[in-house]
Scaffold this active site. Structure first.
Site, short mmCIF file in Angstrom:
data_model
loop_
_atom_site.label_atom_id
_atom_site.label_comp_id
_atom_site.label_asym_id
_atom_site.label_seq_id
_atom_site.Cartn_x
_atom_site.Cartn_y
_atom_site.Cartn_z
N ASP A 142 25.38 71.16 35.25
CA ASP A 142 25.35 69.71 35.07
C ASP A 142 26.48 69.09 35.89
O ASP A 142 27.65 69.37 35.64
CB ASP A 142 25.55 69.42 33.58
CG ASP A 142 25.52 67.94 33.27
OD1 ASP A 142 25.32 67.13 34.19
OD2 ASP A 142 25.70 67.60 32.09
N CYS A 196 41.78 62.58 10.59
CA CYS A 196 41.17 61.56 9.73
C CYS A 196 40.15 60.69 10.47
O CYS A 196 39.48 59.87 9.86
CB CYS A 196 42.26 60.68 9.11
SG CYS A 196 43.00 59.53 10.28
#
Lengths: 449, 238
Positions: free
Chosen positions: A366, A216
């Protein structure tokens, strides 16, 4: 039986033998070649596995957990196929099966125990449908390869759609694993550590994934953390919470290795102890134990395995070079590194440290994740001197500089380690990321002889 | 002297080592004897823009950016005033995209803060790799890593942060990277940005001190030899 299949198996075995003689890694090439010659080979060989196929996925602990599960099953007299070296993309998986097969194309195995790189699941599952997926944890790792952790979750969900009967064995304490298991709609069972562990106070400043409910979007409430985002959570809005733990570790001790009790949801208890170090290894042992228990085997011989375990593959592997005790460990992402730092701090005697950071494709190009690691904690770890090495030594030097910790950059890894082997504490920790591991380990091994 | 740094939504926007940018600013202040304080604003915290001298808006995943988006509409007006009054902002990657009008993704559009005239549209594939740019503001090239699916277009007359030396930049075509507007810097560069690019860090710090204390402040030089080594090494990467 086809000629192409025999040729694929034969050539792979020859190439593998030559690679071993030359001291090179040839496993993935074997797999590539075998698949080229006989595209059906993985489907064919895996269909011969008699009792079940386990796959292990997750950011950290895959190799340790998978190999341990393999040893557990073997100790019960089971024959297995396992990609023990950690080659976990499609070609590595193919190689494991091909190298275990006879020239006649027969595979004599009760179980397959296969670790798979998360992003490769979509390429492997068209060849076989696993019976169990062991899900260790999901942390940020190699972001430039995967994009983002959400993408990894999405890939795993899509891969699971390809094998609807696969049972998931998930880390309940990791909200990302547990949510994934629930979202997939698959049968699942869980392992975890139900209560806070006094022996392992959690660091407060760590980066944590999945702070928000996967269902949610509300911020999750945590009762406590074990490390990173692993802990006990619930959603105040939709009510989602950590699922019931089927295999729960309690009575944890980190003194002289690891020991704890596993309490099953059937209230059966089993005491386990091992000479592993590092709190995170509790999860690895627990995961392997849970998976092995699902087979219904008695697991009467696993105590001996855990006690006599000698780490290899550069996971907490020790070397003796002259007077110096060297401990090599892989650390390839923030969660892994933070746990490594905890493991180093479990040893309070004076020590020296080498940190090796490469930025090859398999490491992730990275290296910004270095700043998500709590290197500051080394200032309280009785570390006498630090050398940083590898392709991104200068970035690592800078990382220490901004932690007010003095470190010297030596780009060449062997030169860096040599500087601390003699005339220092004789207690040397070497933490390396992925592509530095193989050569560093080989070199340390050669120095031992 | 003292500087307060506000980190906006570190619980959501923290994908690419943004803590390194915070740490870099704090250390480079304290090494010069200037007090530095960090204020972390989590989702649903009230942000008072008078409370801080620098705001950092970092990068998050597309999903996390959607979550932040709701929150942003509530601070939009105050944030705009802060920017127009020459408040200092550093926005990285996802945070950079949020400075603009919107970020149009395949399935939906995220409304931005409308602080700077720019917009972003998701393109085919991600632009990933080491990147070096040259800005007229600094002698040292700015170097780092980029990883973005969005392509950012600046409005007419809006100044980019620099020219791409190697890498993709704003959209992979224009040859420009980032944006600079008043005291706002937006860029796709992480790595993180500031430790390897100390001139950018000091620029931000000097701007915030000058604004706060109402006079031009020149920072004492620091020994940046380690920073220079890392910067040089990163520049050589493709």
């Amino acid at each position: 039986m086809s000629l192409r299949k025999t040729l694929a198996i034969l050539l792979s075995k020859i190439i593998n033998r030559i690679s071993i003689l030359l001291g090179k890694q040839g496993v993935t090439f074997c797999g590539k070649l075998a698949l080229k010659l006989c595209p059906d080979i993985l489907r064919d060989l895996s269909s011969q596995v008699r009792e079940g196929i386990f796959v292990t996925c997750g950011t950290n602990g895959k190799t340790t957990t998978n190999n341990m599960l393999n040893s557990f099953l073997k100790s019960e007299g089971k024959k297995t196929v396992c990609n023990m070296t950690g080659s976990n993309m499609l070609n590595g998986v193919v190689a494991a099966f091909v190298l275990s097969a006879s020239l006649g194309g027969k595979l004599d195995a009760d179980y397959a125990v296969i670790e798979i790189d998360e992003a490769s699941t979509l390429r492997v599952f068209p060849h076989f449908k696993p019976d169990y997926m062991l899900l260790t944890n999901l942390f940020r790792d190699q972001l430039d390869r995967y994009g983002e952790i959400d993408i990894t979750i999405d890939i795993l969900l899509r891969a699971l759609e390809l094998c609807p009967d696969c049972k998931i064995i998930a880390n309940a304490d990791d909200v990302l694993c547990a949510s994934l298991a629930k979202k997939s709609g698959h049968d699942f069972i869980t392992f975890g550590i139900n209560e806070p562990c006094k022996a392992n106070p959690a660091s407060t400043s760590e980066i944590r994934e999945g702070a928000f409910c996967q269902f949610c979007g509300e911020r999750l409430d945590y009762d406590f953390y074990h490390f990173s985002q692993l802990g006990s959570y619930h959603c105040p809005k939709c009510g989602y919470k950590r699922p019931l733990i089927n295999y729960n570790a309690t009575d944890i001790s980190l003194k002289n290795g690891l020991s704890f009790k596993v309490v099953g949801s059937d209230n059966n208890e089993r005491a386990l102890s091992s000479n592993y170090r590092g709190f995170y290894n509790i999860y690895n042992i627990l995961a392997a134990f849970s998976a092995a228990s699902e087979t219904g085997l008695e697991l009467k011989n696993i105590d001996a395995i855990l006690k006599s375990f000698k780490p290899e593959n550069g996971r907490m592997e020790s070397f003796k070079i002259g007077e110096c005790n060297v401990l090599l460990n892989l650390a390839k992402n923030p969660a892994g590194f933070n746990q490594n730092i905890s493991a180093v701090m479990e040893d309070d005697s004076p020590k020296d440290l080498v940190v090796v950071i490469n930025d090859n494709a398999q490491d992730g190009k990275d290296i910004s994740w270095l700043w998500d690691v709590d290197f500051e904690r080394f200032s309280g770890a009785n570390v006498k001197s630090i050398i940083v090495s590898g392709l991104r030594a200068y970035d690592m030097e800078l990382r220490f500089k901004y932690s007010d910790i003095k470190a010297k950059a030596v780009i060449n890894i062997e030169d860096g380690i040599k500087e601390l082997l003699t005339g220092h504490t004789n207690n040397l920790y070497v933490l390396v990321n992925y592509t530095a591991l193989y050569n560093t380990r080989k070199w340390l091994k050669s120095m031992e002889d | 002297m003292n500087i307060r740094i506000g980190h906006l939504y570190p619980d959501l926007l923290n994908l690419y080592g943004d803590r390194g940018n915070i740490r870099c600013m704090m250390k480079r202040l304290s090494w010069r004897g200037i007090d530095a304080e960090l204020v972390e604003y989590k989702l649903n915290d009230k942000v008072n823009f008078n409370d801080c001298d620098i705001f950092l808006l970092g990068g998050g995943s597309d999903r996390e950016q959607k979550l932040v988006c709701k929150e942003l509409s509530s601070i939009k007006k105050d944030f705009k005033k802060y920017v127009e009054d020459m408040g200092v902002v550093i926005a990285i990657c996802g945070g950079y995209q949020l400075l603009g009008a919107y970020y149009q993704m395949d399935d939906e559009s995220v409304e931005g803060l409308e602080l700077v005239d720019l917009y972003t549209v998701q393109g085919e594939g991600r632009l990933i790799g080491n990147i070096t740019i040259k800005s007229d503001l600094f002698d040292m090239p700015i170097t780092g890593f980029e990883n973005h699916g969005g392509r950012t277009t600046l409005g007419e007359g809006v100044t980019p942060l620099g020219k791409v030396v190697n890498g993709f930049g704003n959209d992979g075509n224009s040859g420009y990277e980032g944006v600079i507007y008043k005291n706002v810097i937006g860029t796709y560069l992480h790595g993180p940005l500031l430790p390897k690019n100390p001139q950018v860090c000091d620029y931000i710090l000097a701007k915030s001190l000058s604004k706060k204390y109402g006079k031009d402040i020149i920072l004492d030089p620091l020994d940046d030899s380690a920073e220079d080594r890392a910067n040089n090494y990163s520049q050589a990467l493709n």
